[in-house]
Design a protein around this motif. Structure first.
Motif, mmCIF file in Angstrom:
data_model
loop_
_atom_site.group_PDB
_atom_site.id
_atom_site.type_symbol
_atom_site.label_atom_id
_atom_site.label_comp_id
_atom_site.label_asym_id
_atom_site.label_seq_id
_atom_site.Cartn_x
_atom_site.Cartn_y
_atom_site.Cartn_z
ATOM 1 N N ASN A 115 25.912 10.463 20.081
ATOM 2 C CA ASN A 115 25.526 9.257 19.340
ATOM 3 C C ASN A 115 24.956 9.616 17.969
ATOM 4 N N ILE A 116 24.053 10.592 17.967
ATOM 5 C CA ILE A 116 23.457 11.023 16.702
ATOM 6 C C ILE A 116 24.519 11.664 15.817
ATOM 7 N N ALA A 117 25.393 12.475 16.416
ATOM 8 C CA ALA A 117 26.465 13.119 15.650
ATOM 9 C C ALA A 117 27.328 12.068 14.958
ATOM 10 N N LEU A 148 35.770 16.518 13.654
ATOM 11 C CA LEU A 148 34.451 16.603 13.020
ATOM 12 C C LEU A 148 33.363 16.180 13.999
ATOM 13 N N LEU A 149 33.608 15.104 14.712
ATOM 14 C CA LEU A 149 32.633 14.635 15.694
ATOM 15 C C LEU A 149 32.459 15.668 16.808
ATOM 16 N N GLN A 150 33.552 16.249 17.256
ATOM 17 C CA GLN A 150 33.462 17.286 18.278
ATOM 18 C C GLN A 150 32.651 18.482 17.767
ATOM 19 N N ALA A 151 32.893 18.870 16.529
ATOM 20 C CA ALA A 151 32.172 20.001 15.942
ATOM 21 C C ALA A 151 30.679 19.735 15.900
ATOM 22 N N LEU A 152 30.291 18.572 15.387
ATOM 23 C CA LEU A 152 28.870 18.242 15.281
ATOM 24 C C LEU A 152 28.211 18.139 16.649
ATOM 25 N N THR A 153 28.925 17.585 17.621
ATOM 26 C CA THR A 153 28.362 17.442 18.960
ATOM 27 C C THR A 153 28.146 18.804 19.613
ATOM 28 N N LEU A 154 29.018 19.752 19.319
ATOM 29 C CA LEU A 154 28.861 21.115 19.841
ATOM 30 C C LEU A 154 27.704 21.853 19.188
ATOM 31 N N SER A 196 30.111 29.093 21.350
ATOM 32 C CA SER A 196 29.831 27.696 21.000
ATOM 33 C C SER A 196 29.785 27.515 19.490
ATOM 34 N N GLN A 197 29.114 28.444 18.800
ATOM 35 C CA GLN A 197 29.017 28.344 17.342
ATOM 36 C C GLN A 197 30.384 28.521 16.690
ATOM 37 N N TYR A 198 31.174 29.475 17.202
ATOM 38 C CA TYR A 198 32.515 29.662 16.644
ATOM 39 C C TYR A 198 33.391 28.442 16.877
ATOM 40 N N ALA A 199 33.244 27.799 18.042
ATOM 41 C CA ALA A 199 34.013 26.583 18.316
ATOM 42 C C ALA A 199 33.674 25.505 17.294
ATOM 43 N N TYR A 200 32.380 25.388 16.945
ATOM 44 C CA TYR A 200 31.963 24.432 15.906
ATOM 45 C C TYR A 200 32.626 24.767 14.574
ATOM 46 N N GLY A 211 24.135 23.516 10.811
ATOM 47 C CA GLY A 211 24.174 22.152 11.296
ATOM 48 C C GLY A 211 25.002 21.235 10.416
ATOM 49 N N PRO A 212 24.682 19.922 10.420
ATOM 50 C CA PRO A 212 25.482 18.946 9.669
ATOM 51 C C PRO A 212 25.545 19.244 8.172
ATOM 52 N N GLY A 213 24.438 19.701 7.592
ATOM 53 C CA GLY A 213 24.450 20.029 6.166
ATOM 54 C C GLY A 213 25.400 21.154 5.838
ATOM 55 N N GLY A 214 25.445 22.157 6.718
ATOM 56 C CA GLY A 214 26.383 23.262 6.524
ATOM 57 C C GLY A 214 27.816 22.806 6.648
#
Length: 440
Positions: free
Chosen positions: A419-421, A405-411, A385-389, A113-116
């Motif tokens: 919004n949260i991303a 970065l926003l696209q990655a987090l949203t995925l 999906s995970q690879y796309a992130y 997730g975001p921490g990673g």
């Protein structure tokens, strides 16, 4: 058997003593002429090194040379193997990686997730520089990297060093899980022959055989469902790891086809993972006050007493795993291990350029992945999906793109809310301004 010259990059790591004991336990199979510790944190490394001198004196007296350095040339020149374990930003930044997402109700974990993403973006620059330094002084050394988050690091390194076939990314989680599976059926972990596929921290055991070819999969699944799965070795008494391994039982009940990697809990049950965490006392704080503190206190005792007597100090399974892989590279043993490698059709129905994690034969000519074949729609969807992130995160690093970065987090399945991303990304950008590149 020719003796090897080995450097541990990240000599001040809390894992170094355990790795040293693993090298000692395998010294007949992987004999060393020299061990070199290299770290930019001189004070931290010195604490580990002083204890290591005592360990070597008692357990490895035939080692010809032990070197402790912060000089790159000394660390890397004329080496056969470099084991890499670095953490850019240290545990202090790991706290932020975990606390920031949790403050928004999202999984706070160092590699997922975001921490990673935050940790990965910090790691890329240092890892590229480290590999460039190694290749300047030792163009043919085997680099065995287990710096996290391995998926993002491996994706970045693949782009900068596309033809470097002696740069291998390895994760200890598959062998740690296998260690627990082996205990369930009263076997040695080294007697298990697994089928496995996935991305790093995002995979499944398809079958487990023993070395004689008997299929143990159903027996292991039934044991997990009736008794649960427990961590073993150095993490056996850690409450966080106990809870993590316990979750495998529910995951297997919900998705009984394959035995899951423990890290899938963060992607399949993110709400549950958030609810069990304390945003003000995350896993990073537990490590700082627990294992890290204990390791450095043990180093001080060993240095003061000049003996390892009465200390609980032994090789761990993931350290031995790393050493056994090095043995197979060094002496062309052609043995099978789960490692990360470029897909190139190993799993035909996902992108060929993806870095996957699968069993492979380890030879002096490099990694020879074992064909997996096409995977089912559920697994293909999750992995793509995970690879796309992962890909978008690395794209963002090299392009300086906040949008990606926003696209990655949203995925990412731990977020999935734009919004949260956006809110998390703003906080991460501020927290990492001394480490991340500028994002437009």
């Amino acid at each position: 058997m020719e003796k090897q010259h080995l450097t541990i990059a990240g000599g001040g790591s809390t894992y170094t003593l355990g790795l040293l004991m693993s090298l000692i336990s395998e010294k007949d199979n992987f004999p060393l002429a020299s061990i070199t510790f290299y770290d930019t944190d001189i004070e931290r490394q010195q604490k580990v090194a002083e204890a290591s001198k005592v360990v070597i004196k008692e357990k490895y007296p035939d080692l010809e040379e032990f070197i402790v350095t912060s000089d790159k040339e000394t660390a890397y020149k004329d080496k056969d193997f470099i084991f890499v374990q670095i953490r850019t930003g240290g545990l202090e930044m790991r706290i932020k990686d975990e606390e920031i997402p949790l403050s928004h109700g999202i999984v706070g974990q160092e590699t997922c997730g975001p921490g990673g993403m935050a940790y990965g973006l910090r790691s890329i620059k240092d890892m590229i520089e480290l590999v460039e330094d190694i290749r300047f002084y030792s163009k043919d050394a085997w680099i065995l990297n287990y710096t996290n988050p391995a998926a993002i690091v491996a994706e970045a390194l693949k782009r900068v060093f596309p033809e470097d076939h002696r740069l291998i990314n390895i994760c200890d989680m598959p062998i740690s899980i296998m260690n627990g599976l082996a205990t369930l059926i009263n076997r040695s972990v080294w007697d298990l022959d697994p089928g496995y596929f996935g991305l790093n921290h995002f995979g499944w055991f398809t079958d487990i055989y023993d070395t004689e070819g008997h299929n143990l999969t159903d027996e292991i699944k039934n044991k997990i469902l009736s008794e649960g799965l427990q961590p073993e070795s150095e993490i056996a008494e850690d409450p966080s790891w106990i809870a993590t391994f316990k979750q495998v039982e529910q995951t297997l009940r919900d998705f009984p086809e394959y035995i899951p990697n423990t890290y899938l809990q963060y992607y399949l049950y993110p709400k549950k993972m958030v609810e069990k965490e304390n945003p003000k006392y995350t896993r990073a704080s537990q490590v700082i006050g627990g294992r890290a503190k204990e390791v450095f206190e043990m180093c001080e005792r060993i240095s003061a007493r000049q003996t390892i007597a009465d200390e609980k100090l032994e090789g761990d399974v993931h350290g031995v795993y790393m050493v056994k892989i090095a043995e197979s590279f060094a002496y062309n043993k052609n043995e099978k291990f789960i490692v990360m490698t470029k897909n190139n059709g190993t799993i035909p129905n996902i992108p060929k350029e993806a870095i996957i994690e699968v069993p492979a034969l380890i030879t002096s000519n490099g990694v020879k992945p074992i064909q997996v074949g096409e995977i089912g729609t559920f697994y293909k969807g999750l992995m793509e999906s995970q690879y796309a992130y992962e890909k978008l995160t690395v794209d963002a690093y090299f392009e300086g793109s906040r949008l990606k970065l926003l696209q990655a987090l949203t995925l990412n399945r731990t977020v999935v809310n734009a919004n949260i991303a956006n809110d998390i990304l703003n906080d991460l950008l501020e927290a990492n301004k001394d480490y991340w590149p500028n994002f437009a």
